[in-house]
Structures are given as C-alpha cells and as structure tokens.
Design a protein around this motif. Structure first.
Motif, PDB file in Angstrom:
ATOM      1  N   GLN A  65      41.427  34.457  41.143  1.00 37.43           N
ATOM      2  CA  GLN A  65      41.560  35.885  40.829  1.00 37.43           C
ATOM      3  C   GLN A  65      40.242  36.631  41.047  1.00 37.43           C
ATOM      4  O   GLN A  65      40.200  37.705  41.658  1.00 37.43           O
ATOM      5  N   GLU A  66      39.185  36.025  40.522  1.00 41.56           N
ATOM      6  CA  GLU A  66      37.867  36.647  40.640  1.00 41.56           C
ATOM      7  C   GLU A  66      37.446  36.743  42.114  1.00 41.56           C
ATOM      8  O   GLU A  66      36.880  37.755  42.553  1.00 41.56           O
ATOM      9  N   GLU A  69      39.327  39.615  43.844  1.00 43.65           N
ATOM     10  CA  GLU A  69      38.790  40.932  43.474  1.00 43.65           C
ATOM     11  C   GLU A  69      37.523  41.250  44.252  1.00 43.65           C
ATOM     12  O   GLU A  69      37.369  42.333  44.814  1.00 43.65           O
ATOM     13  N   GLU A  72      38.065  41.813  48.003  1.00 42.21           N
ATOM     14  CA  GLU A  72      38.533  43.177  48.284  1.00 42.21           C
ATOM     15  C   GLU A  72      37.374  44.163  48.336  1.00 42.21           C
ATOM     16  O   GLU A  72      37.417  45.156  49.057  1.00 42.21           O
ATOM     17  N   GLN A  73      36.345  43.878  47.537  1.00 45.74           N
ATOM     18  CA  GLN A  73      35.177  44.774  47.490  1.00 45.74           C
ATOM     19  C   GLN A  73      34.172  44.471  48.610  1.00 45.74           C
ATOM     20  O   GLN A  73      33.072  45.023  48.610  1.00 45.74           O
TER      21      GLN A  73
END
Ligand SMILES: *Cc1c(COP(=O)(O)O)cnc(C)c1O
Length: 238
Positions: A65-66, A69, A72-73
């Motif tokens: 999950q991390e 995230e 995506e950045q």
C-alpha cells in the motif's frame, strides 16, 4: 523538508556510503561491488525523492500500500525499486512492472504466485529467496534445510529468475552477534552458486541493516538494506 533536514539526510547518505566503502576495502573488495538499498518504510515521498537526489540508487519498500502511494507521487523516479517486506500472494499483482527485484520470497507458494502473475504481465521477475537464517518460528523465510529443494522447484518456472539470497537475522543485542548468521549465509550462497542450477544466478547476497551492515559486508554481503542510518529513527522508535 526543512533545510536542516535536507542537510542531515545528505550527510547521512554520504556517511553510510563512506562506511560501506571502508568495509568493502577492509574485506578486499571494491565499494562499487556493494549495492546500497535505502529502506524507505514510513518515509514520505518527498524524503524518498530527496534521498534519490542525494545519491540513493535503490529504494526498498516494505508494504504494498505504502509503495503504491509513493509510486503515484513519483517518489522513486531516478532509482530502482525493490520490495523487501512480507508479501501476501493476493498483493503480488500490484507490484508487477513496478519493482525490479522482490527480495523477500520466503516460500515456494509465493515464488509460484509471482511466476504466475509475472507471466500474465508478460515479464520475468527477478527475485531473491529469503532465508530464515536464525530459524526463528515467528519469522518468515525458508528454513536453510529447505532452500535447495525450493530452488529446484522454482528454477524451472518461467516468469521468475532467482538472483540470490536475502536474510534478516535475529535482533542482535551486542555488536558482532550476527556474524555467525552472516557466515552461514555466505556458506549457503557459495554452496548454491557451486551447484549451477539452470536459470539461477547467484548475483546478490542481501544482508546487513543499519546496526550491522559492515559485519555483513565482511561476511560477503554485496547488497545491504539501510533505513535508520539514512533517514533517522522511524516514528515508533523515537
Ligand atoms: C526496515 C528494514 C531494513 C532497514 O532497517 P534499519 O535497521 O532501519 O536499517 C532492512 N531490511 C528490511 C527488510 C526492513 O524492513
């Protein structure tokens, strides 16, 4: 990040790179032979990207999950990305095409799952086999005595390429306590290299973290995974 935080991060990276170079030289090896993986867990995208600007070439992430995230950045742009944490089979698909190496393959089942997902995705995924070198019941990883049988099962699968071994030894309470585990890993690494399995390249021996990466290099590690010595203490450690 404040200017002070940036300065500290830059200095920490230089310090770790220097210590790696020293340890490599003491062991009669070249600094360039050791791959530094920055363990980025719990550090946000801005800090990860700053570390890459300051010379980090590989980021190692622990949680899917991390990772997604930060991915995506664009936090990992400019570096290779490895997965180094516990991986559930139902999450494997999210890593396809994003990570160049999955270091933490600690079961035949996970290896088979990665092979299947990678084939669906049309790639061959590089992996390391994680060895439970301290034979701790609570820890993931293959028991050393199962390692060769697992390699024989996995090396024939299209979709994965075994590139070496990884280990997280028991938590050390005194300096040098992990040397015997690192030594056992080196022996396993040498033994398996000598067997010359098809489709297996024993390129990487990944072991050593902030507290013991120099010892790991002494014992033959050519990939170290360093978190706190680069990024400082994680929130739960402060
Ligand atoms: C967090 C982590 C590291 C780095 O640990 P530090 O002690 O912070 O250097 C290395 N490997 C794995 C698998 C980790 O989860």
């Amino acid at each position: 990040m404040t200017e002070l935080e940036q300065k500290e991060l830059k200095e920490n990276i230089e310090q770790v790179q220097f210590r790696i170079a020293q340890a490599a030289m003491r062991a009669g090896r070249k600094a360039d032979d050791i791959r530094l993986v920055a363990a980025t867990k719990m550090n946000d995208g801005e800090r990860v990207q700053a570390a890459i600007q300051y010379g980090i070439q590989v980021a190692g992430e622990n949680r899917v999950q991390e990772l997604l995230e930060k991915y995506e950045q664009d936090a990992y742009v400019g570096a290779d990305l490895h997965f180094i944490g516990t991986l559930q089979t139902n999450k494997v698909k999210y890593l396809m095409g994003k990570v160049s190496l999955i270091q933490s393959v600690g079961s035949e089942k996970l290896g088979r799952c990665i092979a299947k997902e990678a084939q669906k995705y049309g790639i061959c995924q590089d992996i390391l086999l994680e060895v439970n070198i301290g034979e701790e019941s609570a820890k993931s990883g293959l028991p050393p005595e199962n390692l060769e049988a697992t390699i024989e099962q996995l090396c024939v699968l299209p979709g994965i390429h075994i590139r070496g071994l990884m280990a997280i030894p028991p938590i050390a309470h005194a300096h040098g306590e992990n040397l015997r585990y690192f030594d056992r890993m080196r022996q396993l690494f040498i033994d398996i290299s000598a067997k010359r399995y098809d489709n297996v390249s024993m390129d990487y021996l990944s072991m050593g973290m902030s507290g013991d990466f120099e010892d790991a290099i002494t014992c033959g590690a050519n990939m170290v995974r360093v978190g706190t010595a680069i990024f400082g203490l994680r929130p739960y450690m402060r």
